[in-house]
Design a protein around this motif. Structure first.
Motif, PDB file in Angstrom:
ATOM      1  N   ALA A   1       5.807  72.229 -27.225  1.00 27.88           N
ATOM      2  CA  ALA A   1       6.642  71.033 -27.326  1.00 27.88           C
ATOM      3  C   ALA A   1       7.607  71.151 -28.500  1.00 27.88           C
ATOM      4  CB  ALA A   1       5.760  69.797 -27.481  1.00 27.88           C
ATOM      5  N   GLU A   2       7.112  71.699 -29.607  1.00 29.74           N
ATOM      6  CA  GLU A   2       7.957  71.861 -30.788  1.00 29.74           C
ATOM      7  C   GLU A   2       9.138  72.777 -30.508  1.00 29.74           C
ATOM      8  OE1 GLU A   2       3.898  70.660 -32.110  1.00 29.74           O
ATOM      9  OE2 GLU A   2       4.703  72.149 -30.707  1.00 29.74           O
ATOM     10  N   GLY A   3       8.889  73.850 -29.752  1.00 28.79           N
ATOM     11  CA  GLY A   3       9.953  74.779 -29.410  1.00 28.79           C
ATOM     12  C   GLY A   3      10.987  74.164 -28.486  1.00 28.79           C
ATOM     13  N   ILE A   4      10.525  73.377 -27.519  1.00 23.79           N
ATOM     14  CA  ILE A   4      11.436  72.703 -26.591  1.00 23.79           C
ATOM     15  C   ILE A   4      12.361  71.751 -27.355  1.00 23.79           C
ATOM     16  CG2 ILE A   4      11.571  71.081 -24.662  1.00 23.79           C
ATOM     17  CD1 ILE A   4       8.848  72.213 -23.721  1.00 23.79           C
ATOM     18  N   VAL A   5      11.777  70.997 -28.271  1.00 22.47           N
ATOM     19  CA  VAL A   5      12.557  70.037 -29.047  1.00 22.47           C
ATOM     20  C   VAL A   5      13.571  70.755 -29.932  1.00 22.47           C
ATOM     21  CG1 VAL A   5      12.434  68.320 -30.901  1.00 22.47           C
ATOM     22  CG2 VAL A   5      10.800  68.247 -29.007  1.00 22.47           C
ATOM     23  N   GLU A   6      13.146  71.826 -30.604  1.00 21.27           N
ATOM     24  CA  GLU A   6      14.071  72.560 -31.468  1.00 21.27           C
ATOM     25  C   GLU A   6      15.216  73.145 -30.656  1.00 21.27           C
ATOM     26  OE1 GLU A   6      14.107  76.362 -34.562  1.00 21.27           O
ATOM     27  OE2 GLU A   6      12.287  75.141 -34.379  1.00 21.27           O
ATOM     28  N   SER A   7      14.904  73.681 -29.486  1.00 18.95           N
ATOM     29  CA  SER A   7      15.940  74.246 -28.627  1.00 18.95           C
ATOM     30  C   SER A   7      16.962  73.187 -28.236  1.00 18.95           C
ATOM     31  CB  SER A   7      15.296  74.844 -27.369  1.00 18.95           C
ATOM     32  OG  SER A   7      16.287  75.326 -26.479  1.00 18.95           O
ATOM     33  N   ALA A   8      16.483  72.017 -27.834  1.00 15.35           N
ATOM     34  CA  ALA A   8      17.391  70.951 -27.417  1.00 15.35           C
ATOM     35  C   ALA A   8      18.271  70.477 -28.570  1.00 15.35           C
ATOM     36  CB  ALA A   8      16.588  69.780 -26.856  1.00 15.35           C
TER      37      ALA A   8
ATOM     38  N   VAL B   1      22.629  67.415 -21.983  1.00 18.52           N
ATOM     39  CA  VAL B   1      22.124  68.692 -22.475  1.00 18.52           C
ATOM     40  C   VAL B   1      20.689  68.842 -21.989  1.00 18.52           C
ATOM     41  CG1 VAL B   1      21.642  70.079 -24.511  1.00 18.52           C
ATOM     42  CG2 VAL B   1      23.600  68.531 -24.497  1.00 18.52           C
ATOM     43  N   GLY B   2      20.480  69.786 -21.083  1.00 13.78           N
ATOM     44  CA  GLY B   2      19.164  69.944 -20.477  1.00 13.78           C
ATOM     45  C   GLY B   2      18.459  71.214 -20.907  1.00 13.78           C
ATOM     46  N   VAL B   3      17.205  71.069 -21.318  1.00 11.14           N
ATOM     47  CA  VAL B   3      16.370  72.217 -21.681  1.00 11.14           C
ATOM     48  C   VAL B   3      15.028  72.080 -20.981  1.00 11.14           C
ATOM     49  CG1 VAL B   3      15.176  73.398 -23.554  1.00 11.14           C
ATOM     50  CG2 VAL B   3      17.477  72.482 -23.930  1.00 11.14           C
ATOM     51  N   ASN B   4      14.616  73.106 -20.270  1.00 13.86           N
ATOM     52  CA  ASN B   4      13.304  73.136 -19.631  1.00 13.86           C
ATOM     53  C   ASN B   4      12.409  74.144 -20.329  1.00 13.86           C
ATOM     54  OD1 ASN B   4      14.215  71.280 -17.810  1.00 13.86           O
ATOM     55  ND2 ASN B   4      14.239  72.655 -16.046  1.00 13.86           N
ATOM     56  N   SER B   5      11.106  73.909 -20.235  1.00 14.25           N
ATOM     57  CA  SER B   5      10.163  74.830 -20.884  1.00 14.25           C
ATOM     58  C   SER B   5      10.307  76.243 -20.338  1.00 14.25           C
ATOM     59  CB  SER B   5       8.724  74.334 -20.676  1.00 14.25           C
ATOM     60  OG  SER B   5       8.426  74.207 -19.293  1.00 14.25           O
ATOM     61  N   GLY B   6      10.715  76.368 -19.073  1.00 17.70           N
ATOM     62  CA  GLY B   6      10.854  77.688 -18.478  1.00 17.70           C
ATOM     63  C   GLY B   6      12.057  78.461 -18.975  1.00 17.70           C
TER      64      GLY B   6
ATOM     65  N   SER C   1      17.923  65.924 -22.126  1.00 19.18           N
ATOM     66  CA  SER C   1      16.818  66.061 -21.175  1.00 19.18           C
ATOM     67  C   SER C   1      15.943  67.225 -21.606  1.00 19.18           C
ATOM     68  CB  SER C   1      17.367  66.316 -19.767  1.00 19.18           C
ATOM     69  OG  SER C   1      16.328  66.655 -18.876  1.00 19.18           O
ATOM     70  N   ILE C   2      14.673  66.946 -21.843  1.00 21.52           N
ATOM     71  CA  ILE C   2      13.709  68.011 -22.154  1.00 21.52           C
ATOM     72  C   ILE C   2      12.550  67.868 -21.184  1.00 21.52           C
ATOM     73  CG2 ILE C   2      14.313  68.392 -24.572  1.00 21.52           C
ATOM     74  CD1 ILE C   2      12.064  66.433 -25.328  1.00 21.52           C
ATOM     75  N   LYS C   3      12.319  68.895 -20.390  1.00 20.10           N
ATOM     76  CA  LYS C   3      11.312  68.778 -19.334  1.00 20.10           C
ATOM     77  C   LYS C   3      10.355  69.966 -19.326  1.00 20.10           C
ATOM     78  CE  LYS C   3      14.023  65.955 -16.120  1.00 20.10           C
ATOM     79  NZ  LYS C   3      14.477  65.824 -14.726  1.00 20.10           N
ATOM     80  N   SER C   4       9.168  69.676 -18.815  1.00 20.58           N
ATOM     81  CA  SER C   4       8.169  70.717 -18.622  1.00 20.58           C
ATOM     82  C   SER C   4       7.298  70.320 -17.446  1.00 20.58           C
ATOM     83  CB  SER C   4       7.303  70.876 -19.884  1.00 20.58           C
ATOM     84  OG  SER C   4       6.233  71.778 -19.640  1.00 20.58           O
ATOM     85  N   SER C   5       6.759  71.297 -16.733  1.00 14.87           N
ATOM     86  CA  SER C   5       5.807  71.002 -15.665  1.00 14.87           C
ATOM     87  C   SER C   5       4.415  70.761 -16.234  1.00 14.87           C
ATOM     88  CB  SER C   5       5.768  72.157 -14.652  1.00 14.87           C
ATOM     89  OG  SER C   5       5.437  73.375 -15.305  1.00 14.87           O
TER      90      SER C   5
END
Length: 352
Positions: A149-156, A129-134, A174-178
């Motif tokens: 970061a909190e939003g990325i984690v909640e989404s994942a 399950v992949g979520v990117n900040s974009g 997978s949670i990624k951001s540039s």
């Protein structure tokens, strides 16, 4: 205890990750997946460099069908990267993908996600399950006042729960951001909230130079805390460079053994040999040997011999010549033009 010791063990085509297993090195092909010959050639190069799991994009039916032929010719697990069309995930699984990577938020309705989950469950194929900040959802951007970061984690975790509710838990997250520090914080937040293995990386990190710096900083901070079960160094360049960088990051953190550790001095006005060129050639030469040793390349007579004596094998430069040093002892003096060949001879005969 490291977070990775407590994660669920997941089997990806014979490579086990999570639950304290060694961190697996991944990369992704940049050839058209439908071009079987080119893709297989690149995967073989990645395998030789040390890649343990490879991911291929599956944007169309030709690519999905190609997975079957590619799988016949490679020996490492293949992950199918899916976006927007759930049918490509279904075809990829049917054609032998060892894992699929999806973002449930961009492949359609929950019914379409369920189709993918049901088939993955039938074949016992892990889902990443992949979520990117974009790709963060608008409601989470509004909730947290931007991409956080909190939003990325909640989404994942929302997407993980969706799949769990469908009766499947053979998952990798997978949670990624540039944004390096945002990515670090997101991994710190999620590590204590999920039992699933984490695939870590700094996405869209840039060229080989800038990407290596960003990835080294970010992955060093994440992996150094015991977080992460698979890793990719995302670079704009030859995918094999990603493997070289990932191996070095893991070795530097003490998370991998094997492979020669080349150290070299930064040069100064005392250097009388072409140390820069020599060090680069030594690094290329050393990459072909699996020995867990330290090799020093030093440029002058002031501190070179002393530094090189601390290594298992080393050379220290003089005026157009250099000393060969082995296990702390000066072995001989050779012309500069012969230094590389002398080192190669020593490496070829290291365990004899």
């Amino acid at each position: 205890m490291a977070a990775r010791d407590n994660t669920k063990e997941i089997n990806i085509g014979g490579v086990k990750i999570g639950h304290g297993n060694p961190i697996a090195i991944q990369s992704m092909t940049n050839t058209p997946t439908s071009d079987v010959e080119a893709t297989v050639m690149q995967i073989h190069a990645l395998e030789k460099a040390g890649c343990e799991i490879v991911r291929c994009t599956v944007p169309d039916e030709d690519s999905a069908r190609a997975i079957k032929e590619i799988k016949k010719q490679i020996s490492i697990p293949l992950v199918a990267d899916i976006h927007f069309d759930h049918k490509m995930a279904l075809m990829a699984i049917d054609n032998g993908a060892d894992k699929i990577r999806i973002n449930p938020g961009n492949i359609g309705s929950s019914d379409k996600v369920r189709e993918v989950v049901d088939l993955a469950k039938q074949k016992n194929i892990p889902i990443r399950v992949g979520v990117n900040s974009g790709s963060l959802e608008k409601n989470l951007i509004e909730k947290y006042g931007g991409v956080t970061a909190e939003g990325i984690v909640e989404s994942a975790l929302d997407k993980v729960k969706l799949i769990e509710d469908m009766g499947y838990d053979n998952l990798v997250i997978s949670i990624k951001s540039s944004n390096v520090m945002m990515c670090v914080k997101a991994h710190e937040l999620i590590a204590g909230k999920t039992p699933y293995p984490l695939h870590v990386g700094i996405t869209e990190s840039g060229t080989v130079r800038s990407g290596n710096i960003k990835s080294s900083v970010g992955l060093g901070l994440i992996l150094g805390q015991g977080i992460g079960d698979t890793v990719r160094v995302s670079l704009t360049g030859d995918p094999c460079e990603e493997i070289v960088s990932a191996r070095l990051i893991l070795k530097t953190l003490g998370l991998r053994e094997g492979g020669i550790d080349v150290v070299s001095c930064p040069t100064c006005g005392r250097t009388k040999i072409d140390l820069i060129g020599l060090a680069n050639e030594v690094e290329k030469l050393a990459a072909a040997y699996p020995y867990n040793i330290k090799l020093a390349v030093m440029g002058c007579v002031v501190n070179g011999p002393g530094e090189a004596k601390e290594a298992d094998l080393g050379i220290a430069g003089g005026i157009g010549e250099g000393l060969l040093i082995k296990k702390g002892e000066i072995v001989k003096k050779v012309p500069e033009s012969e230094l590389l060949n002398v080192l190669k001879f020593e490496l070829d005969n290291w365990n004899k």
